[in-house]
Scaffold this motif. Structure first.
Motif, PDB file in Angstrom:
ATOM      1  N   ARG A  28     -17.561  23.228 128.359  1.00 31.69           N
ATOM      2  CA  ARG A  28     -18.628  22.270 128.654  1.00 31.69           C
ATOM      3  C   ARG A  28     -18.313  20.924 128.021  1.00 31.69           C
ATOM      4  N   ALA A  29     -18.230  19.911 128.838  1.00 34.40           N
ATOM      5  CA  ALA A  29     -17.955  18.556 128.338  1.00 34.40           C
ATOM      6  C   ALA A  29     -19.256  17.946 127.827  1.00 34.40           C
ATOM      7  N   ASP A  30     -19.711  18.444 126.696  1.00 37.84           N
ATOM      8  CA  ASP A  30     -21.010  18.017 126.173  1.00 37.84           C
ATOM      9  C   ASP A  30     -20.863  17.306 124.831  1.00 37.84           C
ATOM     10  N   GLY A  31     -19.674  16.727 124.624  1.00 36.75           N
ATOM     11  CA  GLY A  31     -19.454  16.023 123.363  1.00 36.75           C
ATOM     12  C   GLY A  31     -19.365  16.972 122.184  1.00 36.75           C
ATOM     13  N   ARG A  32     -18.861  18.201 122.414  1.00 32.64           N
ATOM     14  CA  ARG A  32     -18.796  19.194 121.354  1.00 32.64           C
ATOM     15  C   ARG A  32     -17.968  18.668 120.188  1.00 32.64           C
ATOM     16  N   ARG A  33     -18.433  18.951 118.990  1.00 31.57           N
ATOM     17  CA  ARG A  33     -17.755  18.497 117.783  1.00 31.57           C
ATOM     18  C   ARG A  33     -17.139  19.652 117.011  1.00 31.57           C
ATOM     19  N   VAL A  34     -17.234  20.857 117.551  1.00 35.56           N
ATOM     20  CA  VAL A  34     -16.707  22.033 116.885  1.00 35.56           C
ATOM     21  C   VAL A  34     -15.354  22.392 117.488  1.00 35.56           C
ATOM     22  N   ALA A  35     -14.328  22.508 116.631  1.00 35.85           N
ATOM     23  CA  ALA A  35     -13.027  22.921 117.125  1.00 35.85           C
ATOM     24  C   ALA A  35     -13.056  24.409 117.447  1.00 35.85           C
ATOM     25  N   GLY A  36     -12.537  24.766 118.619  1.00 35.07           N
ATOM     26  CA  GLY A  36     -12.487  26.175 118.987  1.00 35.07           C
ATOM     27  C   GLY A  36     -13.821  26.713 119.469  1.00 35.07           C
ATOM     28  N   LEU A  37     -14.101  27.977 119.125  1.00 35.09           N
ATOM     29  CA  LEU A  37     -15.307  28.652 119.591  1.00 35.09           C
ATOM     30  C   LEU A  37     -16.494  28.390 118.671  1.00 35.09           C
ATOM     31  N   ARG A  38     -17.637  28.136 119.281  1.00 34.44           N
ATOM     32  CA  ARG A  38     -18.879  28.149 118.520  1.00 34.44           C
ATOM     33  C   ARG A  38     -19.263  29.603 118.238  1.00 34.44           C
ATOM     34  N   ARG A  39     -20.175  29.777 117.286  1.00 33.74           N
ATOM     35  CA  ARG A  39     -20.635  31.133 116.977  1.00 33.74           C
ATOM     36  C   ARG A  39     -21.244  31.801 118.196  1.00 33.74           C
ATOM     37  N   GLU A  40     -22.068  31.046 118.937  1.00 31.47           N
ATOM     38  CA  GLU A  40     -22.733  31.658 120.081  1.00 31.47           C
ATOM     39  C   GLU A  40     -21.744  32.048 121.175  1.00 31.47           C
ATOM     40  N   GLU A  41     -20.649  31.293 121.303  1.00 30.99           N
ATOM     41  CA  GLU A  41     -19.626  31.629 122.297  1.00 30.99           C
ATOM     42  C   GLU A  41     -18.858  32.877 121.878  1.00 30.99           C
ATOM     43  N   LEU A  42     -18.538  32.987 120.605  1.00 26.93           N
ATOM     44  CA  LEU A  42     -17.854  34.187 120.126  1.00 26.93           C
ATOM     45  C   LEU A  42     -18.748  35.410 120.305  1.00 26.93           C
ATOM     46  N   ALA A  43     -20.035  35.271 119.956  1.00 23.29           N
ATOM     47  CA  ALA A  43     -20.962  36.389 120.094  1.00 23.29           C
ATOM     48  C   ALA A  43     -21.052  36.840 121.546  1.00 23.29           C
ATOM     49  N   LEU A  44     -21.118  35.886 122.460  1.00 21.57           N
ATOM     50  CA  LEU A  44     -21.198  36.208 123.886  1.00 21.57           C
ATOM     51  C   LEU A  44     -19.951  36.958 124.335  1.00 21.57           C
ATOM     52  N   ALA A  45     -18.785  36.469 123.947  1.00 22.76           N
ATOM     53  CA  ALA A  45     -17.535  37.091 124.367  1.00 22.76           C
ATOM     54  C   ALA A  45     -17.356  38.477 123.747  1.00 22.76           C
ATOM     55  N   ALA A  46     -17.889  38.669 122.524  1.00 25.57           N
ATOM     56  CA  ALA A  46     -17.741  39.951 121.831  1.00 25.57           C
ATOM     57  C   ALA A  46     -18.837  40.945 122.203  1.00 25.57           C
ATOM     58  N   GLY A  47     -19.877  40.481 122.887  1.00 26.38           N
ATOM     59  CA  GLY A  47     -20.945  41.381 123.303  1.00 26.38           C
ATOM     60  C   GLY A  47     -21.925  41.729 122.203  1.00 26.38           C
ATOM     61  N   VAL A  48     -22.138  40.803 121.264  1.00 25.19           N
ATOM     62  CA  VAL A  48     -23.135  41.020 120.208  1.00 25.19           C
ATOM     63  C   VAL A  48     -24.106  39.843 120.217  1.00 25.19           C
ATOM     64  N   SER A  49     -25.244  40.010 119.570  1.00 27.89           N
ATOM     65  CA  SER A  49     -26.214  38.921 119.531  1.00 27.89           C
ATOM     66  C   SER A  49     -25.729  37.805 118.619  1.00 27.89           C
ATOM     67  N   VAL A  50     -26.183  36.589 118.922  1.00 25.28           N
ATOM     68  CA  VAL A  50     -25.805  35.444 118.096  1.00 25.28           C
ATOM     69  C   VAL A  50     -26.329  35.635 116.671  1.00 25.28           C
ATOM     70  N   ASP A  51     -27.539  36.147 116.536  1.00 22.70           N
ATOM     71  CA  ASP A  51     -28.114  36.347 115.214  1.00 22.70           C
ATOM     72  C   ASP A  51     -27.291  37.339 114.401  1.00 22.70           C
ATOM     73  N   TYR A  52     -26.893  38.443 115.055  1.00 23.24           N
ATOM     74  CA  TYR A  52     -26.130  39.459 114.322  1.00 23.24           C
ATOM     75  C   TYR A  52     -24.786  38.899 113.891  1.00 23.24           C
ATOM     76  N   TYR A  53     -24.082  38.200 114.802  1.00 28.32           N
ATOM     77  CA  TYR A  53     -22.775  37.651 114.438  1.00 28.32           C
ATOM     78  C   TYR A  53     -22.913  36.622 113.321  1.00 28.32           C
ATOM     79  N   THR A  54     -23.935  35.781 113.404  1.00 29.69           N
ATOM     80  CA  THR A  54     -24.142  34.757 112.373  1.00 29.69           C
ATOM     81  C   THR A  54     -24.329  35.403 111.013  1.00 29.69           C
ATOM     82  N   ARG A  55     -25.160  36.454 110.975  1.00 23.73           N
ATOM     83  CA  ARG A  55     -25.385  37.136 109.690  1.00 23.73           C
ATOM     84  C   ARG A  55     -24.119  37.836 109.209  1.00 23.73           C
ATOM     85  N   MET A  56     -23.328  38.371 110.141  1.00 28.30           N
ATOM     86  CA  MET A  56     -22.081  39.016 109.756  1.00 28.30           C
ATOM     87  C   MET A  56     -21.113  37.999 109.163  1.00 28.30           C
TER      88      MET A  56
END
Length: 281
Positions: A28-56
């Protein structure tokens, strides 16, 4: 830095290596400032909730299932050694007793010391997982340095490697050796349990060595217990020596490290000549 912070930094550094396109997500060309994957993108690709991955990632969950760890590791394209490091950071290991500042005064069994001496002229040493030198034989001292002449708190290979200029003369490929040793220390940190020794080394080296800071920031990890190192000695020149590390069955917290040269090689001739020279008064 406590282990949860080490986990967070490790996962952040691995997320920075992977792009959304690498895991089949739209960029997404949305002016992202994060290099690589965001937490929510990793969680989506791994099949876990964003909240669970963040806490992990923040170290705020208990034991994580193998299924989740495998999914996260696959998305991040971790190597086998990085996967092992992740498991140890997340789920930990049996807690070791906390140590007082400085290395523990480990005294190897007399039989181990005798064996070390009898291995001569093969260079050999006994060390702990964080590379505190417990004992070294005559040829080990000739090849590297006399660790036994140092204060107990300074008898550590990685400390010597970064803080003593002589180590840069001993290792013909100093930077390669330093990178590999730094990666070993990071693995030891993940296995440390309640032991404070790995963190003490990291803090001292961070304060005193810009090279260590640079290599540590790369978040490399290794568990390799064999390989080839090139040593240089002013009397005989450069030698390519094979090294092997063994854990004595009765002393699993120690490693016996030996250096040998291939039979018939120029390195064998030089190591033999060095051993003979060291015997000359």
């Amino acid at each position: 830095m406590r282990q949860p912070e080490e986990l967070r930094e490790f996962l952040r550094s691995r997320r920075a290596r992977v792009t959304p396109r690498d895991v089949g997500l739209p960029w997404r060309a949305d002016g992202r400032r994060v290099a690589g994957l965001r937490r929510e993108e990793l969680a989506l690709a791994a099949g876990v909730s964003v909240d669970y991955y963040t806490r992990m990632e923040q170290g705020r969950v208990g034991n994580v299932s193998d299924q989740v760890l495998d999914a996260v590791a696959s998305v991040l394209r971790l190597t086998s050694e990085e996967r092992r490091h992740l498991r140890e950071l997340v789920n930990g290991r049996r807690e070791a007793p906390a140590r007082s500042p400085g290395p523990s005064p480990i005294r190897p069994r007399a039989a181990l010391r005798e064996m070390l001496a009898m291995l001569d002229p093969v260079p050999a040493l006994l060390m702990t997982e964080v590379l505190d030198i417990v004992a070294i034989n005559r040829m080990g001292t000739v090849l590297m340095t006399d660790f036994t002449a140092m204060p107990l708190s300074e008898r550590n290979e990685i400390r010597w490697l970064f803080l003593d200029p002589h180590a840069r003369e001993v290792f013909a490929d100093w930077e390669e050796t330093a990178i590999e040793t730094t990666a070993w220390l990071r693995g030891a940190l993940g296995r440390a349990g309640a032991s404070t020794r790995p963190r003490e080394l990291v803090e001292e080296l961070t304060a005193r060595s810009a090279d260590f800071v640079r290599f540590w920031a790369e978040h490399r990890v290794t568990y390799c217990t064999y390989g080839v190192k090139r040593f240089h000695h002013p009397e005989v020149g450069t030698m390519a020596l094979h090294w092997e590390s063994f854990a004595p069955t009765a002393d699993p917290d120690l490693y016996l490290v030996m250096y040998t040269a291939p039979t018939g090689s120029p390195s064998e001739e030089r190591l033999t000549a060095l051993a003979a020279s060291a015997l000359t008064p």
